[in-house]
Write a protein that holds these residues in place. Structure first.
Motif, PDB file in Angstrom:
ATOM      1  N   ALA A 167       1.843   8.642  -5.653  1.00 36.58           N
ATOM      2  CA  ALA A 167       2.828  10.316  -6.035  1.00 36.58           C
ATOM      3  C   ALA A 167       3.971  10.534  -6.372  1.00 36.58           C
ATOM      4  O   ALA A 167       3.677  12.126  -7.752  1.00 36.58           O
ATOM      5  CB  ALA A 167       3.232  10.114  -4.732  1.00 36.58           C
ATOM      6  N   ALA A 175       1.290   3.999  -3.205  1.00 34.59           N
ATOM      7  CA  ALA A 175       0.975   5.188  -2.824  1.00 34.59           C
ATOM      8  C   ALA A 175       1.588   6.364  -3.560  1.00 34.59           C
ATOM      9  O   ALA A 175       1.922   7.759  -4.036  1.00 34.59           O
ATOM     10  CB  ALA A 175       0.657   5.375  -1.156  1.00 34.59           C
ATOM     11  N   ALA A 176       3.648   5.523  -2.827  1.00 36.32           N
ATOM     12  CA  ALA A 176       4.526   6.413  -2.893  1.00 36.32           C
ATOM     13  C   ALA A 176       4.878   6.350  -4.542  1.00 36.32           C
ATOM     14  O   ALA A 176       5.447   7.998  -5.073  1.00 36.32           O
ATOM     15  CB  ALA A 176       5.844   6.194  -2.241  1.00 36.32           C
ATOM     16  N   GLN A 179      -6.530  10.971  -8.030  1.00 38.70           N
ATOM     17  CA  GLN A 179      -4.758  11.442  -8.242  1.00 38.70           C
ATOM     18  C   GLN A 179      -5.110  11.088 -10.030  1.00 38.70           C
ATOM     19  O   GLN A 179      -3.890  11.885 -10.480  1.00 38.70           O
ATOM     20  CB  GLN A 179      -3.818  10.574  -7.442  1.00 38.70           C
ATOM     21  N   THR A 229     -10.975   8.495   1.309  1.00 34.95           N
ATOM     22  CA  THR A 229      -9.969   8.136   2.126  1.00 34.95           C
ATOM     23  C   THR A 229     -10.484   6.694   3.379  1.00 34.95           C
ATOM     24  O   THR A 229     -10.375   7.271   3.782  1.00 34.95           O
ATOM     25  CB  THR A 229      -9.761   9.286   2.883  1.00 34.95           C
ATOM     26  N   LYS A 286       1.088  -1.156  -0.051  1.00 37.89           N
ATOM     27  CA  LYS A 286      -0.068  -0.076   0.388  1.00 37.89           C
ATOM     28  C   LYS A 286       1.049   0.871  -0.375  1.00 37.89           C
ATOM     29  O   LYS A 286       0.560   2.157  -0.945  1.00 37.89           O
ATOM     30  CB  LYS A 286      -0.894  -0.114   0.924  1.00 37.89           C
ATOM     31  N   THR A 287       1.387   1.268   0.522  1.00 40.50           N
ATOM     32  CA  THR A 287       2.987   2.776   0.930  1.00 40.50           C
ATOM     33  C   THR A 287       3.592   2.633  -0.319  1.00 40.50           C
ATOM     34  O   THR A 287       3.340   3.738  -0.950  1.00 40.50           O
ATOM     35  CB  THR A 287       3.751   2.180   2.212  1.00 40.50           C
ATOM     36  N   ASP A 296      -9.271   7.126  -3.975  1.00 34.93           N
ATOM     37  CA  ASP A 296      -8.335   8.543  -4.271  1.00 34.93           C
ATOM     38  C   ASP A 296      -6.657   8.463  -5.113  1.00 34.93           C
ATOM     39  O   ASP A 296      -6.656   9.100  -5.964  1.00 34.93           O
ATOM     40  CB  ASP A 296      -7.503   8.308  -2.886  1.00 34.93           C
ATOM     41  N   PHE A 297      -6.787   6.907  -5.340  1.00 37.72           N
ATOM     42  CA  PHE A 297      -5.597   6.997  -6.612  1.00 37.72           C
ATOM     43  C   PHE A 297      -6.516   7.037  -7.877  1.00 37.72           C
ATOM     44  O   PHE A 297      -5.789   7.965  -8.880  1.00 37.72           O
ATOM     45  CB  PHE A 297      -5.363   5.067  -6.889  1.00 37.72           C
ATOM     46  N   TRP A 350      -8.423   1.630  -1.555  1.00 36.24           N
ATOM     47  CA  TRP A 350      -7.640   2.671  -1.843  1.00 36.24           C
ATOM     48  C   TRP A 350      -8.181   2.883  -3.537  1.00 36.24           C
ATOM     49  O   TRP A 350      -7.328   3.987  -3.468  1.00 36.24           O
ATOM     50  CB  TRP A 350      -6.336   2.152  -2.175  1.00 36.24           C
TER      51      TRP A 350
END
Lengths: 445, 306
Positions: free
Chosen positions: A108, A104-105, A129, A406, A100-101, A125-126, A122
């Motif tokens: 970004a 997410a990174a 984005q 979120t 997940k991290t 949000d993705f 998730w």
């Protein structure tokens, strides 16, 4: 003197070479990331495969499935894809939380792997984005028959994730503890459950119930708290918007939960407990009941081979007679927007969703297939698994957190407010829900 | 000597001079490039993000000036995280120093034989060798309500019930601070031990002639002699501890509620859970400023020593 000059020149040359390497690697890193990475990976794979075609595409597939499946199974499955299409797949397998991290990174920094394993929590949000690709477009472009999909996770009417494998969350019960406490009947309603949990605690000193409420991984709210609400036909949403304030079903559920805590029948350490800790408590025979993923069936059987445990439906509110909802989590799949090989990435998704592969994956994962046409061969499956499958078929699969903005943060804030209520900082359940509603609404704006 | 030869000689001299001047910079260049790429650019980006509305999520973020800082400084949760960070860092650094000095002095005493000293040095240094993940798993098991610590406390009649060390709002911050103290004291111990061995024995011999006791020796010789090392250690430990994330995240996740929320967990949640990258950057900038101030003190102190 000459040696000195040579020495100086030598160092200078080395420095220049180092600089050149740094500059070149910098250029490689900044331009067309995934292509260069893919090509490098392709070359590595080719070397190992003894093939030598630089035009081959290598897809990166980041997920946590490889870790949770039996050793080598995911590799074997994607190797089948490579044989079929000639497209290589590099597996990036890490535990769920790390995945997940990293995703997410990657989102970004626009360096997400071509194909990613996703949790429904998730997706919103993705998608917002713009880091995961619109699968509706990819499906349309390839003429894919969407009717075979059991579900699609959508945002604003477009699909961004397809559930590959579905995991049911039935209630586990340790029959040995019930026997020790002299309990013969499985509780079917909440009041019966409270009574049984109290008896377990008073007769054996063991916990009647366990719930993981750690704010590090707040999925306990989804899987272990809301399961009670959904089992009794309740809902936390209204037209996709938070519906917590004055929600009588939720008020009852929150009060029921506090009642369990007040009675001292909940496994201690709930506020720092994660799902894995809860499974460990159950496996060690310290908890009579828990709601957990069917994916942990093997873990529990291996950890406690002599334990006599069973699956039962989650007890419902008094007087409820409708169809119970059963919490379902899934391994979803999506494509990165930054992927330079979207077409090939979609081919991999299509392959994973094909009836045969999907069925095979479901059997290995102790899950239910995401393709409605898949016919998994559960003939070698454990009797308990088949029982859970029956419970699943008799229930309405539900997970209201999927696709919410979120999602994980919504669970976290709910967990914090629930803890404040259980601790007595918040006086009334309705007050707690009203406060949570106002926090949730900010995320939906 | 012809004028041509003179010119050639001058030119050689000039190029030699130029080479001498540029050579040190060439040696530094690879490191400088790496530092710029891996340190300066990310820091610049984070600082830049802190002045925009929600970056990354928005394709066209808008410059908002100090609005994020204003919002953050009026956020109650931020101040809870600051308060917890101060308790966590302050408690850790002070305890690290006290335990480090105590253990170092015990290991430096002549009353223990060299073999026993070596053995204890290894044992006392062990916590420092573990990664945060190992420490978190180990202590989660020890502090489990059904774990070894509670078993001991109940057996020794020091507690009548099993305490929820990591799940109780009253105990959680204390527990994670204790874990961090356990994990970090060996750095102080080893450094101070090295410092103690560097103190000239004549100082103690002179004080013995003057009739000083052990306590006076400690306060008038040992501590002043260790002062430079202690100040360096305190400043470094402050910066390291304020950044501690893995330990807290893996044991309590900042909870229960916000009992163990520190700045690093607060930043992580804003970035990876709420997807508020601008606010996460703003919090990170504040942390950066605090660490930079401490780093300036550290560098000044180091220069002062030179």
């Amino acid at each position: 003197m000459k040696i000195n000059n040579f020495y100086n020149k030598g160092i200078l040359n080395i420095l220049l070479i180092v600089l050149a390497v740094i500059t070149l690697s910098g250029c490689m890193g900044s331009g067309g990331d995934s292509e260069s990475i893919s090509e490098t990976a392709t070359n590595n794979d080719n070397e190992s495969n003894g093939e030598g075609d630089n035009d081959e595409v290598t897809l990166e597939f980041q997920q946590w499935w490889g870790v949770e499946l039996p050793d080598g199974v995911l590799r074997e499955i994607v190797d089948g894809f490579t044989e079929e299409t000639g497209i290589n797949v590099e597996l990036l397998s890490n535990p769920y939380a790390d995945t997940k991290t990293q995703i997410a990174a990657g989102a970004a920094a626009s360096t997400m792997a071509d194909v990613v394993g996703l949790d429904g929590a998730w997706v919103y949000d993705f998608a917002k984005q713009g880091s995961i690709a619109n699968l509706s477009t990819l499906m349309d472009d390839s003429g894919y028959d969407q009717s075979q999909l059991s579900d699609q996770i959508q945002v604003d009417g477009n699909t961004f994730m397809i559930p590959v494998a579905n995991f049911a969350y039935p209630m586990y019960v340790n029959m040995d503890i019930l026997e020790e406490a002299g309990i013969e009947d499985i509780p079917e309603t909440r009041s019966e459950f409270t009574e049984v949990a109290n008896t377990v605690y008073s007769e054996t000193g063991k916990a009647g119930w366990a719930i993981p409420l750690s704010t590090e991984s707040p999925s306990g709210i989804q899987n272990n708290f809301m399961s009670w609400l959904w089992a009794s036909g309740g809902s936390m949403l209204d037209n996709g918007q938070p519906n917590l304030t004055d929600n009588s079903d939720l008020i009852d559920t929150v009060e029921f939960m506090k009642g369990l805590f007040d009675a001292g029948v909940v496994a201690p350490g709930a506020y720092a407990m994660k799902e894995a800790d809860m499974v460990e408590e159950f496996t060690n025979g310290r908890v009579a009941f828990m709601i957990d993923s069917l994916a942990h069936l093997n873990t529990i059987q291996e950890g406690a081979p002599d334990m006599n445990f069973d699956f039962v439906p989650v007890p419902v509110q008094e007087g409820f007679s409708g169809e119970s909802g059963m919490d379902v989590a899934n391994w979803g799949i999506g494509v990165a927007e930054n992927s330079e090989h979207k077409e090939e990435a979609w081919q991999l998704v299509e392959y994973m969703m094909s009836p045969e592969v999907n069925a095979e994956l479901a059997v290995y994962a102790n899950a239910f297939p995401g393709n409605a046409d898949a016919d998994p061969d559960y003939s070698d499956a454990d009797d308990l698994f088949l029982k859970a499958y029956e419970l699943y078929q008799d229930s309405n699969p539900v997970n209201e957190f999927t696709g919410l903005p979120t999602s994980e943060e919504l669970m976290r804030t709910f967990a914090e407010q629930l803890q404040l209520y259980i601790e007595g900082d918040t006086g009334e359940a309705s007050e707690m829900l009203s406060e949570t509603q106002s926090i949730w609404e900010e995320a939906f704006e | 000597m012809t004028s041509q030869n003179v010119n050639r000689g001058r030119s050689k001299k000039r190029s030699g001079y130029l080479k001498k001047k540029t050579e040190p910079y060439l040696y530094q260049l690879p490191t400088v490039i790496l530092m710029v790429v891996l340190l300066v650019v990310p820091i610049y980006m984070v600082i830049q993000y802190s002045f925009f509305d929600n970056v990354i999520i928005n394709d066209n973020p808008v410059f908002v000036g100090f609005q994020n800082f204003q919002e953050l400084l009026t956020n109650e949760s931020f101040w809870v995280a600051v308060k917890n960070t101060l308790i966590f860092v302050g408690g850790s650094v002070i305890a690290h120093m006290i335990i480090g000095i105590t253990f170092a002095m015990v290991l430096n005493t002549k009353y223990i034989g060299p073999k026993l000293q070596a053995m204890f040095r290894v044992i006392f240094s062990l916590p420092w060798m573990f990664t945060a993940a190992v420490i978190a798993v180990l202590w989660k098991m020890l502090l489990n309500p059904n774990g070894f610590i509670n078993f001991l406390l109940v057996e020794l009649n020091l507690s009548s019930t099993n305490l929820e060390w990591l799940a109780s709002r009253d105990l959680a911050l204390f527990s994670v601070t204790m874990i961090n103290i356990w994990a970090g004291y060996p750095l102080f111990m080893i450094s101070i031990l090295a410092g103690l061995q560097g103190i000239q024995s004549q100082l103690y011999e002179s004080s013995a002639i003057d009739g000083a006791n052990h306590i006076k020796n400690f306060f008038y010789i040992t501590l002043p002699q260790l002062k430079p090392i202690l100040i360096s250690l305190i400043l470094l430990d402050f910066v390291w501890t304020i950044q501690q994330f893995a330990l807290i995240w893996m044991t309590t996740g900042g909870g229960p509620i916000d009992a163990t929320e520190i700045l690093s967990t607060f930043i992580y949640k804003q970035g990876f859970s709420e997807y508020q990258y601008a606010m996460a950057s703003t919090s990170a900038v504040i942390l950066l400023v605090i660490c930079t101030i401490v780093a300036i003190f550290y560098v000044r102190h180091q220069r002062g020593q030179e």
